[in-house]
Design a protein around this motif. Structure first.
Motif, PDB file in Angstrom:
ATOM      1  N   ALA A 121       0.859  -1.183   0.000  1.00  0.00           N
ATOM      2  CA  ALA A 121       0.000   0.000   0.000  1.00  0.00           C
ATOM      3  C   ALA A 121       0.894   1.232   0.000  1.00  0.00           C
ATOM      4  CB  ALA A 121      -0.920   0.004   1.212  1.00  0.00           C
ATOM      5  N   LEU A 122       0.760   2.065  -1.015  1.00  0.00           N
ATOM      6  CA  LEU A 122       1.578   3.266  -1.178  1.00  0.00           C
ATOM      7  C   LEU A 122       0.722   4.494  -0.913  1.00  0.00           C
ATOM      8  CD1 LEU A 122       4.219   4.703  -2.095  1.00  0.00           C
ATOM      9  CD2 LEU A 122       3.351   4.539  -4.446  1.00  0.00           C
ATOM     10  N   ASN A 123       1.130   5.301   0.068  1.00  0.00           N
ATOM     11  CA  ASN A 123       0.393   6.525   0.381  1.00  0.00           C
ATOM     12  C   ASN A 123       0.720   7.590  -0.657  1.00  0.00           C
ATOM     13  OD1 ASN A 123      -0.538   5.286   2.731  1.00  0.00           O
ATOM     14  ND2 ASN A 123       1.113   6.128   3.983  1.00  0.00           N
ATOM     15  N   VAL A 124      -0.205   7.830  -1.554  1.00  0.00           N
ATOM     16  CA  VAL A 124      -0.012   8.822  -2.610  1.00  0.00           C
ATOM     17  C   VAL A 124      -0.568  10.173  -2.151  1.00  0.00           C
ATOM     18  CG1 VAL A 124      -0.448   9.442  -5.019  1.00  0.00           C
ATOM     19  CG2 VAL A 124      -0.071   7.027  -4.393  1.00  0.00           C
ATOM     20  N   CYS A 125      -1.881  10.240  -2.011  1.00  0.00           N
ATOM     21  CA  CYS A 125      -2.517  11.503  -1.592  1.00  0.00           C
ATOM     22  C   CYS A 125      -3.717  11.217  -0.684  1.00  0.00           C
ATOM     23  CB  CYS A 125      -2.934  12.308  -2.823  1.00  0.00           C
ATOM     24  SG  CYS A 125      -3.976  11.369  -3.987  1.00  0.00           S
ATOM     25  N   PRO A 126      -3.555  10.403   0.341  1.00  0.00           N
ATOM     26  CA  PRO A 126      -4.685  10.061   1.209  1.00  0.00           C
ATOM     27  C   PRO A 126      -4.957  11.125   2.259  1.00  0.00           C
ATOM     28  CG  PRO A 126      -2.739   8.969   2.000  1.00  0.00           C
ATOM     29  CD  PRO A 126      -2.315   9.729   0.758  1.00  0.00           C
ATOM     30  N   ASP A 127      -6.115  11.012   2.891  1.00  0.00           N
ATOM     31  CA  ASP A 127      -6.404  11.771   4.109  1.00  0.00           C
ATOM     32  C   ASP A 127      -5.643  11.077   5.229  1.00  0.00           C
ATOM     33  OD1 ASP A 127      -7.348  12.924   6.403  1.00  0.00           O
ATOM     34  OD2 ASP A 127      -9.472  12.615   5.947  1.00  0.00           O
ATOM     35  N   MET A 128      -4.601  11.690   5.734  1.00  0.00           N
ATOM     36  CA  MET A 128      -3.701  11.040   6.684  1.00  0.00           C
ATOM     37  C   MET A 128      -4.278  10.950   8.098  1.00  0.00           C
ATOM     38  SD  MET A 128      -1.047  10.157   4.891  1.00  0.00           S
ATOM     39  CE  MET A 128       0.243   9.864   6.100  1.00  0.00           C
ATOM     40  N   THR A 129      -5.421  11.595   8.339  1.00  0.00           N
ATOM     41  CA  THR A 129      -5.948  11.611   9.710  1.00  0.00           C
ATOM     42  C   THR A 129      -6.314  10.210  10.203  1.00  0.00           C
ATOM     43  OG1 THR A 129      -8.189  12.081   8.895  1.00  0.00           O
ATOM     44  CG2 THR A 129      -6.804  13.970   9.483  1.00  0.00           C
ATOM     45  N   GLY A 130      -6.633   9.301   9.279  1.00  0.00           N
ATOM     46  CA  GLY A 130      -6.990   7.951   9.684  1.00  0.00           C
ATOM     47  C   GLY A 130      -5.855   7.224  10.384  1.00  0.00           C
ATOM     48  N   PHE A 131      -4.620   7.606  10.070  1.00  0.00           N
ATOM     49  CA  PHE A 131      -3.470   6.968  10.697  1.00  0.00           C
ATOM     50  C   PHE A 131      -3.314   7.388  12.161  1.00  0.00           C
ATOM     51  CE2 PHE A 131      -2.310   6.674   6.194  1.00  0.00           C
ATOM     52  CZ  PHE A 131      -1.887   5.354   6.112  1.00  0.00           C
ATOM     53  N   GLU A 132      -3.979   8.478  12.545  1.00  0.00           N
ATOM     54  CA  GLU A 132      -3.851   8.965  13.915  1.00  0.00           C
ATOM     55  C   GLU A 132      -4.539   8.043  14.913  1.00  0.00           C
ATOM     56  OE1 GLU A 132      -5.469  12.868  13.799  1.00  0.00           O
ATOM     57  OE2 GLU A 132      -3.913  13.669  12.455  1.00  0.00           O
ATOM     58  N   ARG A 133      -5.393   7.139  14.444  1.00  0.00           N
ATOM     59  CA  ARG A 133      -6.135   6.252  15.333  1.00  0.00           C
ATOM     60  C   ARG A 133      -5.414   4.925  15.584  1.00  0.00           C
ATOM     61  NH1 ARG A 133     -10.148   7.630  11.310  1.00  0.00           N
ATOM     62  NH2 ARG A 133     -11.202   9.555  11.917  1.00  0.00           N
ATOM     63  N   ILE A 134      -4.212   4.777  15.004  1.00  0.00           N
ATOM     64  CA  ILE A 134      -3.457   3.531  15.176  1.00  0.00           C
ATOM     65  C   ILE A 134      -1.971   3.853  15.355  1.00  0.00           C
ATOM     66  CG2 ILE A 134      -5.057   2.176  13.777  1.00  0.00           C
ATOM     67  CD1 ILE A 134      -3.048   2.387  11.448  1.00  0.00           C
TER      68      ILE A 134
END
Length: 232
Positions: A164-177
């Motif tokens: 999974a390559l982070n291109v242009c995602p909403d990064m806020t989802g990573f804050e929950r893990i």
């Protein structure tokens, strides 16, 4: 679509798709894997797509790496058969699922993981970005930030899951893990370094790098089941 490969050519079917629910892609992978266990002569497959927001945990993942209650939350969460800890998928993240028969390449899981990293590193290099490995970890980093995660499952030397390559995602989802269980190394995305970059343009670079690294001829396949027609 059960066209078998010949002894003279190594083809890989490319499914270049848009947004697909995680569970649909998971069941599709499982089906492709079982078909290839039964008939190892079937072509290899590379699926490129994006997912709606979802959290996934590998076998034996540590629940403490979730910052929410696994049994009482409003998020989409799946515990799956891949290796690795918790990760997050969402639109703007390009996900690749190779279904490969490693008996055609090398029966070595460490080699396979390094090859997936190499695919990503080469794709990043096309943008002038230096993708890096970190000893003891799996994935790819750019300027100290993890931009790509990798988790695989192999049965009878047939692979599933992938990268999974982070291109242009909403990064806020990573804050929950705690992504991939790594607390001291931040995650990042390509859009932080290349404003305006999109998954659509990265797809072609990933596909080209994949073909180079695994020495295959990619053949674009029809997701509706028709025979592949367009060579990449």
């Amino acid at each position: 679509m059960n066209r078998s490969i010949t002894s003279h050519s190594r083809y890989c079917l490319l499914y270049n798709l848009g947004l697909m629910p995680y569970i649909d892609a998971l069941e599709w992978q499982r089906s492709l894997l079982q078909e290839r266990i039964k008939n190892p002569n079937l072509e290899d497959v590379l699926i490129l797509l994006e997912h709606p927001p979802v959290y996934t945990l590998g076998q034996g993942a540590t629940p403490e790496f979730l910052k929410f209650d696994l049994d009482n939350n409003t998020y989409s969460v799946y515990i799956v058969e891949r290796g690795g800890e918790v990760t997050y998928h969402c639109p703007g993240q390009l996900v690749g699922y190779p279904i490969l028969n490693l008996q055609r390449y090398r029966q070595d899981l460490h080699w396979y993981l390094r090859q997936l990293e190499e695919v990503l590193i080469r794709a990043l290099a096309r943008y002038g970005l230096e993708g890096e490995r970190i000893t003891g970890f799996t994935g790819v980093w750019v300027q100290g930030r993890k931009v790509a995660a990798i988790g695989i499952k192999v049965s009878r030397w047939i692979t599933m899951h992938g990268f999974a390559l982070n291109v242009c995602p909403d990064m806020t989802g990573f804050e929950r893990i705690v992504p991939c269980g790594i607390s001291d190394k931040p995650v990042g995305c390509l859009a932080e370094l290349i404003p305006g970059i999109t998954c659509d343009e990265v797809r072609a670079n990933i596909a080209q790098s994949f073909a180079e690294v695994f020495d295959v001829e990619l053949v674009t396949a029809d997701p509706h089941g028709n025979l592949p027609t367009i060579k990449v």
